[in-house]
Design a protein around this motif. Structure first.
Motif, PDB file in Angstrom:
ATOM      1  N   CYS A 409       0.815  -1.219   0.000  1.00 40.89           N
ATOM      2  CA  CYS A 409       0.000   0.000   0.000  1.00 40.89           C
ATOM      3  C   CYS A 409       0.849   1.269   0.000  1.00 40.89           C
ATOM      4  N   GLN A 410       2.114   1.174   0.366  1.00 39.37           N
ATOM      5  CA  GLN A 410       2.977   2.356   0.356  1.00 39.37           C
ATOM      6  C   GLN A 410       3.478   2.705  -1.045  1.00 39.37           C
ATOM      7  N   ARG A 411       3.425   1.740  -1.934  1.00 38.44           N
ATOM      8  CA  ARG A 411       3.909   2.014  -3.283  1.00 38.44           C
ATOM      9  C   ARG A 411       2.984   3.019  -3.978  1.00 38.44           C
ATOM     10  N   PRO A 412       3.504   4.093  -4.525  1.00 42.01           N
ATOM     11  CA  PRO A 412       2.636   5.147  -5.074  1.00 42.01           C
ATOM     12  C   PRO A 412       1.866   4.733  -6.318  1.00 42.01           C
ATOM     13  N   ASP A 413       2.344   3.710  -7.050  1.00 42.72           N
ATOM     14  CA  ASP A 413       1.704   3.356  -8.324  1.00 42.72           C
ATOM     15  C   ASP A 413       1.164   1.933  -8.327  1.00 42.72           C
ATOM     16  N   TRP A 414       0.907   1.374  -7.136  1.00 43.98           N
ATOM     17  CA  TRP A 414       0.415   0.000  -7.079  1.00 43.98           C
ATOM     18  C   TRP A 414      -1.051  -0.094  -6.668  1.00 43.98           C
ATOM     19  N   VAL A 415      -1.497   0.773  -5.804  1.00 48.92           N
ATOM     20  CA  VAL A 415      -2.821   0.625  -5.184  1.00 48.92           C
ATOM     21  C   VAL A 415      -3.631   1.892  -5.392  1.00 48.92           C
TER      22      VAL A 415
END
Length: 805
Positions: A409-415
């Motif tokens: 969830c911390q990844r800016p372009d994953w969730v």
């Protein structure tokens, strides 16, 4: 860092990054400070100071004025060393760069960074080898280090039994749980902490002694002995700043006791270790032309002789496994290859190995290849883990899984809806961490024993024991037992080994606690006290036994054994209060006391005293045929009537003693063991064991004074008529509840004979004729006295015969 206009520090642990973040926020304010880790990201738009894990810090320093790397010697770590090496080589501040680490790193730093300035900070305190010690001989504020979960649990369980418990710190715990366990040790709630080698980094503890339960560990490849530098990293937790510490081994179990060699002891005490000669390296900026090119770059060898290729980390192992599967066929172009590598770099928080972790990454990639993970899908996965039920291992597994989703969830372009999902993941991790901390505390901490271990050696008067309103005896809010009345009972949940300690603690405080309770009971005038089975009871417990005294209303009070715990002066006041209360409670038995006093009076005559003794033995009544009334002189009857004695047709009794209060008292005192009829109803159902004060009347039983009233009315009717046969009115008997049939039986016992009336003829009309009665008292002659036999002149009873004459 705070002295510069901007800065960034890379830490080896998320825990350390958070700790320093809080300190910098206190200095600079929240808007100026950022926290960036794999699972948490707090990045205000105006942030100038960045606290990061080493993996999350900018590779080139991010253009900050100040850059630091903590624990830089981890560049030699098999799993993460290549990350620290890259930051050591490339992360630079505009104005200042600091590499913080062990002195063993100095030769490699001088070789790779010739212009670096080396500044040493020697240890202020002394670290001394203390040899092997048994668990029972470990001093307070000790840390025991083990290298397997099973060994950690075994040592913690032994400490719980014998020392009240221990905090537990393992690498598998979440940072929040680890913090809470450490806080429990730091606050003094427990005096021992059991940990893996995770204690050697990032934890500044108030430890005076470090005991090694083992000197070998599994490093992911093989079982090996710790290097002296690793031993020192752990042993160095003992004693901080100017406080000296000791280290040694733990002598426990049936196996051989681990021992340090002389060389290892010298190296640790003198802080002299073999320098690092090689650092692990991996290409930090690989090419993303294709998966094969990416793998080749990640497996490339370094150019500098001080660097060696890093062992295959789990991210590279996952990449190589998935690159050979059909899922990788569609990964084309630099953008997708980079995104695929980022997915493979997801940390294996669950530590299940490359094969299992690769399957998880493959499922994740199926959605990432299409764009983003849907918020509903991520929320559902998070909700599945939001359960605090289960044991320690179950909760650890859920925490590891939620950490994976927190990272995702911390990844800016994953969730999609990244901020909301990240907040949910952090909230679930916090709840699971709280539950895990509670389970660890419940299993490995006996707070009650810990408190008593600290307190029992002090002055008993200072023992912090209090009595709760419900009777629980508490030591600093921890129950050690229960006070029922004046009896102390050890907590039933205590183990067999703890019972002796709890009993000792309770007995030391009992004189003070029970004195307060006794004074309160005296002041309340014995509120709540009662008589039961020949004893005075309070709160269900016996305060004193009652033994026969001069008469019924003056029994002798024998204090219960529990009252001997009271100081003598308090006990005497309590006994006096019991005597005063008992005298008031036994007032309804005053008529019985008068009978006893008259029976002791020689002037009453032997016949009257005999009848009185019969009444006293019957506790207020005796059947007429057993009373010996035929031997009683008529001039003694007025004397007995003045004492309240009634001479009835069937019984001799004292009406005052047939009331509910005296009957209940006689039963409570244990004088009368017959069944008790609490309300003393005039008529009750009969049976084999009649209550005291009743006589049988057919299938019913009638109170003796009511029976006398019914019989007296019958005799009055008999005296008013001039004929031998007469009619009796049954209204009085029926009004008391006596049935006609049982009334007939009662009259029959008093000498009345019923003559049934003839039934009306079938053709006759009118009320039936009443029954007739006649009185036929018993005509049995009195028993003849056997003739006197003169004993032989030379017999043993000759002299006694003379005295009788």
């Amino acid at each position: 860092m705070c002295a510069h206009s901007s800065g960034a520090i890379g830490f080896p642990l998320r825990l350390l990054a958070r700790e320093v973040y809080d300190r910098v926020v206190a200095i600079k304010g929240e808007s100026q400070v950022a926290l960036i880790t794999g699972e948490e990201r707090i990045e205000p738009a105006s942030a100038r100071y960045f606290c990061c894990t080493a993996e999350a810090m900018p590779r080139d320093g991010g253009g900050h004025a100040f850059v630091a790397l903590d624990e830089a010697q981890l560049s030699a770590d098999r799993e993460r060393g290549h990350v620290f090496t890259d930051r050591l080589l490339h992360a630079r501040g505009r104005e200042e760069t600091m590499l913080l680490g062990a002195a063993t790193l100095e030769p490699v730093v001088r070789s790779l960074i010739p212009r670096a300035e080396i500044i040493e900070r020697p240890r202020f305190s002394t670290l001394t080898h203390a040899g092997a010690r048994k668990l029972s001989r470990l001093p307070p504020r000790s840390a025991i280090v083990a290298f397997s979960v099973e060994q950690v649990y075994a040592v913690a369980e032994m400490l719980r039994r014998f020392r009240g418990g221990a905090a537990v710190v393992m690498g598998a715990l979440s940072p929040e749980t680890r913090n809470k366990q450490v806080s429990m040790f730091q606050s003094g709630e427990v005096d021992y902490i059991v940990a893996t080698d995770a204690i050697g980094m990032g934890l500044n503890l108030d430890v005076t002694h470090v005991a090694f339960a083992s000197l070998t560990k599994f490093d992911g490849v093989r079982q090996r002995r710790l290097a002296p530098a690793e031993m020192a990293q752990i042993a160095g937790r003992a004693g901080r700043h100017q406080k000296d510490g000791t280290f040694g081994t733990l002598a426990a179990g049936k196996g051989p006791v681990p021992e340090f060699t002389d060389e290892e002891v010298y190296a640790i005490e003198e802080h002299r270790f073999a320098p690092l000669t090689k650092l692990f390296w991996r290409e930090a900026e690989p090419r993303f032309d294709s998966l094969r090119t990416l793998i080749a770059d990640l497996e490339a060898s370094p150019a500098q002789p001080e660097l060696v290729p890093a062992p295959e980390a789990i991210d590279l192992a996952v990449l190589k496994r998935l690159a050979d599967e059909p899922i990788a066929d569609s990964v084309k172009g630099a953008g997708l290859v980079r995104r695929f590598w980022e997915a493979c770099s997801l940390p294996d928080f669950r530590q299940l190995g490359p094969d299992v972790h690769a399957r998880f990454v493959a499922r994740l990639w199926q959605d990432l290849a299409q764009g983003h993970l849907g918020a509903d899908y991520v929320a559902a996965r998070i909700a599945e883990l939001d359960r605090v039920q289960g044991d320690i291992d179950t909760l650890q597994g859920r925490i590891a899984a939620i950490r994976s989703w927190a990272y995702i969830c911390q990844r800016p372009d994953w969730v999609l809806a990244r901020d909301e999902m990240a907040a949910r993941a952090r909230a679930v991790e916090a709840r699971l961490s709280d539950a895990l901390h509670a389970r660890l505390t419940e299993r490995f901490v006996n707070r009650r024993t810990t408190i008593l271990m600290k307190s029992l050696g002090t002055d008993p008067a200072l023992l912090p024991v209090t009595l709760a309103e419900d009777g629980a005896l508490l030591v600093e809010d921890e129950p050690i037992g229960h006070v029922e009345g004046f009896r102390f009972k050890v907590d039933h949940t205590a183990s067999h080994g703890d019972r002796k300690m709890l009993l000792a603690a309770g007995e030391k405080a009992l004189p003070r606690i029970l004195s307060d309770r006794a004074e309160a009971l005296i002041a309340s005038q014995m509120e709540g006290a009662s008589l039961d089975r020949g004893a005075i009871r309070w709160q269900g417990q016996e305060l004193a036994r009652l033994e026969p005294g001069p008469d019924a209303v003056h029994p002798r009070i024998v204090p219960a054994r529990e009252l001997h715990a009271l100081p003598e002066a308090v006990r005497e006041r309590l006994v006096q209060a019991l005597a005063a209360w008992l005298a008031a409670a036994l007032a309804p038995l005053e008529p019985l006391a008068k009978l006893e006093e008259a029976a002791r009076n020689p002037e009453a005559g032997s016949q009257a005293r005999a009848l009185l003794l019969g009444l006293i033995g019957g506790h207020g009544f005796v059947a007429r045929e057993k009373a010996g009334i035929e031997h009683l002189p008529k001039d003694m009857r007025p004397f007995l009537r003045r004492l309240g004695v009634t001479f009835g047709a069937l019984d001799v009794f004292a009406p005052a003693l047939l009331k509910p209060a005296p009957r209940a008292l006689l039963h409570a005192l244990g004088y009368d063991r017959r069944p008790l009829q609490e309300a003393m109803q005039p008529v009750i159902d009969g049976g084999k064991a009649l209550p005291a004060g009743y006589r049988p009347a057919g299938r019913q039983a009638v109170r003796v004074d009511m029976a006398e009233k019914i019989l007296r009315a019958a005799h009055q009717t008999r005296g008013e008529v001039k004929t031998r046969r007469f009619v009796l009115d049954q209204a009085l008997a029926v009004s008391t509840g006596l049935t006609p049939e049982n009334w007939h039986r009662l009259l029959g016992a008093a000498g009345f004979r019923r003559l049934p009336a003839r039934k009306l003829a079938e053709s006759a009309f009118g009320p039936p004729a009443p029954d007739l009665w006649e009185w036929r008292p018993s005509r049995r002659p009195p028993a003849k006295r056997p003739p006197d036999r003169k004993p032989p002149a030379n017999g043993a009873f000759a002299a006694l015969a003379d005295l009788v004459r």
